[in-house]
Each structure stands twice: as C-alpha cells, then as structure tokens.
Design a protein around this motif. Sequence first.
Motif, PDB file in Angstrom:
ATOM      1  N   SER B 271      -5.998   2.662   7.716  1.00 41.38           N
ATOM      2  CA  SER B 271      -5.350   1.710   6.595  1.00 41.38           C
ATOM      3  C   SER B 271      -4.533   0.805   7.108  1.00 41.38           C
ATOM      4  N   ASN B 285      -6.929   6.325   4.725  1.00 37.64           N
ATOM      5  CA  ASN B 285      -7.421   6.578   3.218  1.00 37.64           C
ATOM      6  C   ASN B 285      -9.172   6.595   3.660  1.00 37.64           C
ATOM      7  N   GLN B 286      -9.627   7.592   3.921  1.00 36.98           N
ATOM      8  CA  GLN B 286     -11.115   7.279   3.820  1.00 36.98           C
ATOM      9  C   GLN B 286     -11.810   7.694   2.558  1.00 36.98           C
ATOM     10  N   THR B 294     -11.062  10.546  -1.875  1.00 33.71           N
ATOM     11  CA  THR B 294     -10.416   9.988  -0.691  1.00 33.71           C
ATOM     12  C   THR B 294      -9.957  10.976   0.212  1.00 33.71           C
ATOM     13  N   ILE B 323       0.708   9.900  -2.534  1.00 34.98           N
ATOM     14  CA  ILE B 323      -0.748   9.793  -2.994  1.00 34.98           C
ATOM     15  C   ILE B 323      -1.467   8.709  -2.138  1.00 34.98           C
ATOM     16  N   ARG B 324      -0.685   7.582  -1.808  1.00 37.11           N
ATOM     17  CA  ARG B 324      -1.632   6.421  -0.993  1.00 37.11           C
ATOM     18  C   ARG B 324      -0.754   6.114   0.200  1.00 37.11           C
ATOM     19  N   TYR B 326       0.567   3.658   2.815  1.00 36.21           N
ATOM     20  CA  TYR B 326      -0.014   2.203   2.697  1.00 36.21           C
ATOM     21  C   TYR B 326       0.805   1.534   3.903  1.00 36.21           C
ATOM     22  N   LYS B 343       0.907   4.493  -4.191  1.00 38.48           N
ATOM     23  CA  LYS B 343       0.901   5.326  -5.531  1.00 38.48           C
ATOM     24  C   LYS B 343      -0.454   4.936  -6.151  1.00 38.48           C
ATOM     25  N   SER B 344      -0.366   4.359  -7.553  1.00 45.07           N
ATOM     26  CA  SER B 344      -1.478   3.922  -8.086  1.00 45.07           C
ATOM     27  C   SER B 344      -1.768   2.191  -7.966  1.00 45.07           C
ATOM     28  N   TYR B 345      -0.734   1.613  -7.260  1.00 42.94           N
ATOM     29  CA  TYR B 345      -0.801   0.273  -7.149  1.00 42.94           C
ATOM     30  C   TYR B 345      -0.040  -0.409  -8.401  1.00 42.94           C
ATOM     31  N   ILE B 369       3.433  -1.612  -4.764  1.00 39.93           N
ATOM     32  CA  ILE B 369       2.724  -1.687  -3.429  1.00 39.93           C
ATOM     33  C   ILE B 369       3.697  -2.173  -2.383  1.00 39.93           C
TER      34      ILE B 369
END
Lengths: 678, 382
Positions: B271, B285-286, B294, B323-324, B326, B343-345, B369
């Motif tokens: 990513s 993140n696949q 994911t 979580i994410r 980035y 996170k959740s964007y 983000i």
Amino acid sequence: MARGRFLFFLIILCSFSLTAQSKLDSIQHLDEVKIVASKRPYATVIPAQTLQGKALESLNSHSVADAIRYFSGVQLKDYGGVGGVKTIDIRSMGSNHMGVFYDGIQLGNAQNGQIDLGKFSLDNIEGISLYNGQKSDIFQSAKDFGSAGTIYLNTRRPRFEGNKKHNLRAIFRTGSFGLINPSLLWEYKLSDNVNLSTSIEYTSATGKYKFRYKKNFSDGTLAWDTTATRLNGDIYALRAEIGVFGQINNGQWNIKAYYYDSEKGIPGAIVNNVWKSAQRQWDRNFFAQGSFRKKFSKVYDFKINAKYARDYMRYNNPDTTLMYIDNKFWQQELYISAVNKFNILPSWEANIAIDYQWNYLDATLSQFAYPTRNTILMAAATAYQWNGLKVQASVLGSFINDHSSTENSSGQRVEKNQTNNYFTPALFLSYQPFRLYDFSLRTFYKRIFRMPTFNDLFYTDMGNASLRPEYATQYNIGAYYSISLSESIIENFKITADAYYNLVDDKIIAVPKGTGQYRWMMMNIGKVKIKGIDVTASARFKLPCSVLLNANLNYTYQQALDYTDQDDNGDGGSYKGVIAYIPRHSGSLIIGGQYKNWELNYSFIYVGERYLSSANIIENREQPWYTHDISGAYSFRIKDLQLRLSLEVNNLFNQQYDVIRNYPMPGRNYKAILKIDI
Amino acid sequence: MRIIIKIFILSLLISLYSCREDDIIYIPEKVNVATPEYTSINGFYLLNEGNMGMNKCTLDYYDYAKGEYTRNIYGNANPSIPKELGDVGNDIAIYGSKMYAVINTSNKVEVMNAVDATRIGQIDIPNCRYIKFHKGFAYITSYAGPVDINNEHKQIGYVAKVDTATLEIVDKCLVGYQPDGIEIVDNRIYVANSGGYLVPNYENTISVIDINSFTEIKKVEIALNLSILAADTNGYLWIASRGDYKDVNSRLYCYDVRKERIEKNFDIAVSNMALDGDSLYIIGNQWNETTQSTTTNYAIVDITKKEIVSTNFISDGTEASIIRPYGIIINPITKDILLSDAKSYVTPGILYCFDKKGVRKWNVRTGDIPAHFVFLGNNKNN
C-alpha cells in the motif's frame, strides 16, 4: 426558458378556452373541500402527523420534501437548490428505512433505496401523513407493514360541487433561481361514479444563487470573505399524471399513470480551487398502478393493488479533471398485493395480506451483475378494541430471492441465487382512560429490516453480495391530548409527546477496502442507538374581527450515537459519538393567519449543532441553522374564476448556511404564485 | 391559553438556545507527545488527505526539539486563503526552501515556505498526483491529459515540468493512463501508469522519459495497475503493483534500470513503502475476494540481498490495534518508524512512532486519512 414560457402561455390559453366551453354555473363559493372529517371506521391506533388542505397549501414549500421538514422527528438532507437531492431520515434510522407510499402503493427504488421526493408535486397532493413504525390500520397491504417509518402522499381525488362537471386549476410559479413552474390540473366527471383527473407540470430553473463563505479571527476581525454564484444547479422537468377514480357499491377503485422526465445539473461540493461542477443527471420514471377495494359482506373486506414501474437514470461526469463517467441504469418493478380483512366481532378484526414483487436492474457498468429480486411478503395482523383500549399486533414474513449473474476472471457468467426468509413483529397499543377527555396514552414496539439495495450488493467493485439485511428495532411511548372549546378564543388545542428508543444494527456502511485509495465496500458492521423525544402542539384561534389563527409547533430532541466500533474510543474516536448530521435539537413553528380574503403565513425551522462524522471533534462541527419564511396570499374572484395570488420570502434574514458541509444553501429568495380555479 | 404562551416561550428559548456564531480560523491544537530530540532534522510535516468533497486536506507538524505535535496548521498560517488547503492531498515534498503539497481534487500544487507553511503560490494542475524534483524543476504526474472522445473518453496522463523559481509549467510530456508514482534515476524519469479509470483493463507499464529532451522514450511492461515507485542508489527501481483487487494480488517488483529488466518480484501487498539505507519498509493491505477480508503486512525487504527479511517490523504487538496502515517514513538519523493508521477513512487517523526495533514510542491523533510525510532539516532521505 423560452420553452417554459411558451408552455405557460399554452396552459393559460387552454384554461381560458375551457372556461368558455364549460359555462359553469354561478357557484359563489368554491372553497376547498374539507377532507379531514372523513374518518374511517377502522381508525388507526396511533394517529399520523398530517399536513393537508390549507395548512399544506400555505407552506412555502416547493416540493414534498420541503413540506416534510415540518414534521417532528424528521431530518432532511439537503444539498441545496431547486433540483438538488433531498432525502428524508426519520428518527435517525437512515433514509433507507423510510417507506414512501403514493396513493397507497409504495414507491420503490431497488437500485439505491432512495426516493427522490422532489419528483412529486404539491400541486396535486392534498395530504401528507407520517407514521412512526407503521400505519396502525390493519386493512393494508403487506408492504405497509414493511418499513420503520412511512410517509403517505395522497393525491387529490376529484370532487365536484353541485352540477359541475369540470374542475380546472392552473398554477404558475416564478421567482428566484430563474424558476418557471406552470402546472395544470383538470378533473372531469365521466359519470356519477367515475371521475377523471389529469395533471401536468413543467419546471425549469437556472438554479443560480449567490452564496457566501467567510471566516473571522477569534478576535472578530475578518480573515477571509468570499461570495460566489452556485452553478450547475439547473433543472428541466416535466411531470404528467392521469387517474381514473371510481365508486362502486360498498367499494371503490382507481387506476393511475405517472410520468416524469428531467435533466438536471448536480451542483458539487465547493472546495478550495473548485467552485463549480459539471455532473449531470437524467431521469425518466414511469409507473402505472391500480387499486380496487370492496366490502363483500359484513365480515369480509377485500383490496387488491397492482403496479408496474420503469425507471431510467443516466449519470454523466464530463469534467476532465475527474474520472469520465457515463452510466445508464434501467429498473423495472412489478407488484401485486391482495388484502383480506375479516371482521370477526364488531370489536375484533383480522387481516391477511400477500404481496409479490419483482425487481430487475440493468446497467451499462462493466462487470455488472444484472440482479433480479423476487419478494413475497405475507402479513397477518389483528386489531382489537375494548372500551378505551385499542390493540394491534402484526407479523410480517418476508421471503426474498436474489439472483445475480457475475462475470468471473475467465469471462464466464456465474449465476448466483440466494433465498432468505425473515419474520418481524409489531405491536401497537393505545388507551383512552377518560371518557370525557380526549386524552390517550400510546405505545408501540416494532422490529423491521431493510434489504441491502442492488447497489449495496452488486455495484461493481464496491458491492458486497454477502450482505445481510439491516435491522431497526423501535420502542415508543407517548401521550395525546386534545381539547375543543366553543366559547373560547382557542377553538382547539392539541398536544402530543412521544419518547422513543431505536436500535439500528447490522447497519450497512461503506468501509475502506484493500490496497488502493478510496476503495470501499459495503459491510454489515454499523450499530446506532437513538434516544429521542418528539413533541408536537397545535392550536386554532378564533380572534376578534373574524381573524383565524393556526399555530403548529414541533420539537425533537435526539441522541443518536454510534456504537459501531468500541475500540475506536480514544481521542477523536467515533464510539458513542453523535452520528453524522443528526442534531440534538431541532424543531419548527408554523403560524398561519386568515382575515377575510387575506392570509399570512410564517414558518420557522431550527436545526441545532451537528457533526459531519461520528468523530465529534471541533473540525467536524457544523453550525446550527434556522430559516424564517414568510408568505402572504390574497384570494379574489373575477367572474367565474377563483384566483389566489401569493408572495413568498424564504430565508428572510438571508442566513448563509450549509445543511451538508460544502454544499451552500440559498440565502433570501422570493417566489410569486398565481393560482386559478375554475 | 397559559400553556400556549409557555410553548411559545419555550420555542423562543430553543431558537436562542444555540445560535450561529462566526466561523473562526482554526487555532492549531498542540499536543506534547514525546521527550525532545535534537538532531539535524527539525521536524516533519504530515499531509492528511481528507475524503473527496470534504475539503479536509490538512497539514500537521511535529517539532522534534519540543516533542510537540501540532494539528492542522495551514489555516492559521494562511488566514486569508478561502477554503484553506483544499480537497484530497496526495503528495508532499520539500525542495530548497519551498514545500510543495499536491492537492488532487483541488487541482493544484500548493507551494509554501518550508519553515512555516506560509503560502507562496500555487501551480494549477488538474488531477495532480505525485511530485519529484531534478535540477531546479519539479515533475508532477497528472491524470488529466487530452480526452479521446472517440475511444470511450479515455484520458491519457502526463508529467508536468515546472520551473521551481517561477512556478510556471514549462512543458508537458504525455505518458500512460492514470500515472501515479514518479522517480528520477540517471537522467531518466520513471512513471508508474495505473490505468485506474480503465477498470478492468488496467495499465501494466512504466513510462520512461528522457529528462533532457523531456519525451517518452518507451513503455516497459511490469505488472497490473502500478502505483508507487522507490529508487535506490544501486540502480534499482522498486515498483508496487496494486493488482486488480480480485484475482491478481498486489506485488512488489524490482526493476534494474541499467539492464532494463525485472530483477525479481515479491508476493507481498504494497500500500505504501519507505526506503532507508538497505531497508525497504512495506505496509500492505491485501483484499481477498474469496474470504472477503483484508490481511495486513508490515515487512522489510533488504534491497541488496533482495529478500524479505522481516514480515512484521512491529515487535510490541501494536499492530493489533492498527486498522489500516496507510503512510510510512523512516527518520534517517534515529531510524524511528513513523506509521499512520487511516482507520475508517471518515474519522481522524492515528500517527504511531516506533523505534528502530519496532517498539512504540508514542502515538497521536491526526487529521482524516494521514498519509504523506516530509522531513524538515538536513540529512533527510527524500
């Protein structure tokens, strides 16, 4: 513009020529026929919030959505302008939980679940009712039991005074935003028992308006201030309807056809360095529907509803700074419903309703799934009345099959079928403890779901075929009090108060997905708990010098909190944050006065502080907004013509506000309306 | 009657309860997050992308000497600019005394003084993506080239050449569809073509541009849907492929720019990546279409051995609460790992600082983000 003016002249011309032909009898008073009184024997357990007749007419509303703002518990998401998207959210459960019924049959949108209330005109609507839970009247189709909240739009049924065979009404509106909006309603008595009604309306507007954004330093001095014109908010729309209404022995029937055709610009978000957008949308909607109802015997009532709908939508983004999009969607819906009511005892009724619906979506999207949905709904309901107690219980069984055909990597079509069954109950109670006072207590419980839409399930790349339904559970307790005083200035006073608790679980929300940027998918992970209080009060005053005054007040307190992710509870976290765009406080006030032929109407809407996301940090805070609208009308006669001229000033104090951030709303704006009845 | 008067008073009170106030220039929030550190790197900027249409691209700054994190500084630094920094930040870089923030849907590159983020001007480039510099010129990728209306409105991308002294666009060079990452090696510009608007027919090439003639020499096939590039000092270009999010996984490719061939490829989702010394830090993140989930990886590739030497550079278990992942960058002096969680964007993200062993030192709330970093000071890697 030129087309609009021409159409207007045509309509005026038509209306005069028709007057000349029909040679009406000299009826001196052609008042609006009151429909309030026609109380049906199977009255609802919990009455609706209703806007009808004069009250509806005197509101400064352009569309049905504008009028619904005055109901308690309702939040309108408004992106601004004449043709802008307006969606309604009832008691914070989300707009997909709202059912909208047009003359008793639900309006559908299997694609995205959104009903654009801007497509329906107030010109031929005589009443709007809002029910929390469901209309607690058991003689209804299974679909009537199928939403968490329901709005009924009832079009005008033709009525003829004396020996009249025609009613003709022409309305012309113009004003800010380059609005040109003529409409014509013609009703004709085909026979003693059969009436015809046709209605046509044209809307054109440039949608342009000035808006202003500014910021100050904390000491109050100006930091920046900018004024610009909202562009790409133009709309051209044509709506045509025809209906035939019939009376039979112990029953009635109607059939109607609706057509809507529009092209509009989609005014985008105003962000730094981008002050206009270029996206456009075309809509063509058609439906034909019919309803037949008859009381076959003392113990048996029967009703059948049927509908066929075809919708076309095209979305085009020609803006070269963004991805080029030109998508077309075609939807079809077929619906039939049979309702059987059994009057077991005078105080005890039962109902069995069976509905069948078929939906299909076709689109020009690549790798599209071409989904089909077959739905069978079965509702069993019973109502019981004993002294002051009214009880209604119902259960809805939903049997839903989704079929899709997706392309796999080797280019072959893979057919998928998924069938699910759901059972959801509802219970409504009301109790009138005193015989002498019009006071009642009411309560309800309802659990219902909304199906994932075709977009949720199958939208290329973003859809998630394994979605489950999203559930809403509602608990409500409230009271109603009404008093009528013949000798007083106050003719009538009514107050209702309800407290409610709603739980939305398995809420379908978009979550980020995978490696790329801005890639989302729909998942059943959301959870929202809503506590609220709705209060409505209305009063009718008869003041000296024959001045009539009506006042309506609505107030809603809501605490709609996000319980989705309990780990996200740190600094700026979303857990237990107030969900997006739901204010704690909101309300409205309408005061209408009438003196002889003059009317004056004032309305006020207040929406308190909100946050644009569940992260309730100061950057996400949205200011409260409130608008004052005022209108005056004068009714007069010229020979056989009954005329009404009204002038509106909306957003009187020119408040510059956003309902949705970066979508500026219009400031002070004007409208003039001429209505001619023959 | 009294009850009605009461209702009217109540309604009046409600309407006065909270009225609109003036919108005030946002005063940046300062948070003390760590003990001061004194190196030749003064601090770093973090560009938060913000969601499209929200106009919430914000700039945060971390001051090493104070150990202090300051959120959302642009509005206060530039109070006369309407609608602040803009909509969707996509890249940030410092060249000389100027800082350049590529603001994607605001169609501009914002040029600021690197020391205090005060505005110098802007370069209007529609749908701009990534930026790199070479000998006084900035090279910026953009999706918004000419549209071929006869061929499904396909829109070719380009690289804009900007004179950093005048901030004028002096030339444009057409490349592939939807070009993203850009790198400059040995007088050649390499551009990753994604073809992101052509779903499912993604691009699979990098464009090679001769920097002197500023013309595309050729396109080299690498893999599907290329995203970002990282050039090392040994003549290798590390290329991330996003895959098609369905059947073809995201992968990392090593391309030898001198031999003009793919040296190796790695089955690892990318990513974002950051190069420091011999280590290429990768976060990925696949998305798995079959399991509809994911999986996340935090890997290190040794660029001389060309091997994955770690599959989890976080050693204290913090990854469980991320979580994410980035954005990522490595402090070239302390080797601290700066890693952002989007996170959740739609809610604010979190910035984590790990030491070189992968143990968390501190974390702080960011804007929405959090994604792109740039160091301020000397001995910086980028």
